[in-house]
Design an enzyme around this catalytic site. Structure first.
Site, PDB file in Angstrom:
ATOM      1  CG  HIS A  50      53.584  38.637   3.900  1.00 23.22           C
ATOM      2  ND1 HIS A  50      54.688  39.379   4.250  1.00 23.22           N
ATOM      3  CD2 HIS A  50      53.912  37.326   4.123  1.00 23.22           C
ATOM      4  CE1 HIS A  50      55.648  38.567   4.668  1.00 23.22           C
ATOM      5  NE2 HIS A  50      55.203  37.320   4.604  1.00 23.22           N
ATOM      6  CD  GLU A  86      51.819  33.751   3.378  1.00 29.31           C
ATOM      7  OE1 GLU A  86      51.935  34.791   2.688  1.00 29.31           O
ATOM      8  OE2 GLU A  86      52.778  33.004   3.644  1.00 29.31           O
TER       9      GLU A  86
END
Length: 369
Positions: free
Chosen positions: A29, A26
Site C-alpha cells: 500500500h 502494508e
C-alpha cells in the site's frame, strides 16, 4: 522445544511470521501510494499504544505498536486507519497539500493503492516458493497406482493397479505426491481423474471419503482419501530440480492450487459442507507456527509464504473494512461517476467491522474448544 515456555514455543514464531506478512502487505500500500504522490501520516505494525517509532523526512511516522495483530498505513486527511476521509479536515488544506490527499486522487489511483497490499502478499509468496523450488527442488515419486483397496472410492470408480495418473481435478500430475495433496484437500467433493492404462487414456470420476488423521504433533485433520497406495522402493523417490524458466510455471501452478483450494474450502463453509472444526483462528495459527518452527527455518519460511497468500486472498473479499470492500466502493464510483455517500460508507464499515469481529470471536472460541 517442548520444555520451553508457551510464549517461546508458539507465540514468538507466530508473531514473527505475522509481523513479516503485515509489513509486506502494508508496504505494498505504502509504495504505490508514494508513487502516486499520496502523503502518508503513519506506517504502523500493530495497533494501540506506540512502543517505538521515528518520523522520516517526509513526515511519515513509522511505528511499532503494542498489539501486534495487524497493521495499517494512514494517509493524510483520513480520520482513521480504514481510509475514511475526515470531512472536517480535508477542505481546510491548501491547494498543494490537497493534491497529495488520498481522497483527491483518481478512482483508478485509489484502486491501485488498495490492490497493492494483497498483490504484495502474492508476490512475496511467489518469490519464496520460487527460490525454494530452485534451491532445493522437490522429491517426487512416479504417479503409478500400486494397490487399490477393496470397497474404496478408487475401486468403485474403476481404478486399477498400474494406472498412471495424468491429471486429477484438472491439475497436471508430476508425481504421486501431487495426487495425494489434491485428493486430501477434496473430501466429499467429486473429482475427475484421467489415467493412462495400457497405452489408452481413461477418464474417471470419484468422490474422496473423509478420513481423520493425527499429525505428529497430535493435531486431528480431516482429509480426503480414495484408497490407493504406491509401493516405494529404495530408488523410487527422486529429487527433481527444474530450470529457472520451468520453475516459474511450477510456482504459478502452486499458487493457483492454494488459491483454488482456499476458495473451495470457503465455499464449502457457506454451503454447510465443511467441518468448522478445521477453521483456525489466532490461537490455532500460533500453535501451528510453533509446531512448524520445530521442523526448522525452511518449514517456517514456507508457512509464512502460505499464510501470506491466504491473507492476500481474504483481504480481497468484498467486505467493508477489508481491501475488497474499498475496491467495491471504488468500482461503484468508477461506474456511476460519483462516490457513495459518506453515510452509506460509514454504515458499510460498521457492518464490515461487525462481521470481522464476529469471525475473530468464532475462530477464537473454535481454537479454545
Amino acid at each position: 522445544m517442548g520444555s520451553l515456555p508457551f510464549y517461546l514455543n508458539y507465540i514468538i514464531p507466530f508473531l514473527c511470521i505475522l509481523t513479516v506478512i503485515v509489513f509486506v502487505h502494508e508496504m505494498g500500500h505504502y509504495l504505490v501510494a508514494r508513487w502516486n504522490g499520496v502523503a502518508v501520516d503513519a506506517f504502523s505494525i500493530g495497533f494501540g499504544p506506540e512502543l517505538l517509532g521515528w518520523t522520516d523526512r517526509r513526515g511519515t511516522r513509522w511505528r511499532v505498536a503494542a498489539i501486534p495483530l495487524g497493521g495499517y498505513v494512514k494517509f493524510t486527511g483520513d480520520m482513521n486507519a480504514a481510509s475514511m476521509p475526515d470531512p472536517d479536515v480535508v477542505d481546510k488544506y491548501d491547494a498543494a497539500t490537497a493534491s497529495t490527499l488520498f481522497v483527491n486522487k483518481t478512482v483508478w489511483q485509489r484502486m491501485a493503492i488498495v490492490v497493492a497490499g494483497p498483490a504484495a502478499n502474492v508476490i512475496f509468496t511467489f518469490l519464496i516458493l520460487y527460490v525454494m523450488l530452485l534451491g532445493y527442488g522437490r522429491f517426487t515419486l512416479d504417479p503409478v497406482v500400486g494397490d487399490v483397496l477393496p470397497e474404496s472410492p478408487a475401486a468403485a470408480a474403476g481404478l486399477e493397479p498400474g494406472d498412471r495418473f495424468l491429471t486429477v481435478d484438472g491439475y497436471e500430475i508430476r508425481g504421486f505426491e501431487d495426487v495425494q495433496r489434491i485428493i486430501s484437500t477434496a473430501p466429499n467433493r467429486e473429482v475427475s481423474v484421467i489415467v493412462e492404462r495400457g497405452g489408452a487414456i481413461q477418464s474417471l470420476s470419484l468422490v474422496p471419503e473423509t478420513e481423520t488423521t493425527t499429525t505428529r504433533f497430535g493435531r486431528e485433520l480431516k482429509l480426503g482419501r480414495i484408497g490407493v497406495s504406491r509401493d516405494v522402493g529404495e530408488n523410487d523417490v527422486v529429487l527433481y530440480r527444474p530450470g529457472p524458466v520451468e520453475a516459474i510455471g511450477m510456482t504459478f501452478e502452486e499458487i493457483w492450487f492454494i488459491v483454488d483450494r482456499t476458495l473451495a474450502f470457503l465455499g464449502d463453509i457457506f454451503l454447510g459442507r465443511a467441518d468448522l472444526d478445521q477453521v483456525a483462528g489466532p490461537v490455532g495459527m500460533a500453535q501451528v507456527s510453533g509446531e512448524v518452527a520445530t521442523l526448522g527455518l525452511l518449514a517456517l519460511v514456507n508457512l509464512a509464504a502460505l499464510l501470506s497468500l491466504n491473507i492476500g486472498i481474504i483481504n480481497l473479499f468484498p467486505v467493508p473494512m477489508l481491501d475488497g470492500g474499498h475496491l467495491m466502493y471504488y468500482l461503484y464510483e468508477a461506474v456511476r461517476g460519483r462516490p457513495l455517500s459518506q453515510r452509506v460508507q460509514e454504515i458499510g464499515y460498521r457492518i464490515g467491522f461487525a462481521l470481522v469481529c464476529t469471525l475473530m470471536v468464532f475462530t477464537l472460541v473454535n481454537d479454545l474448544v
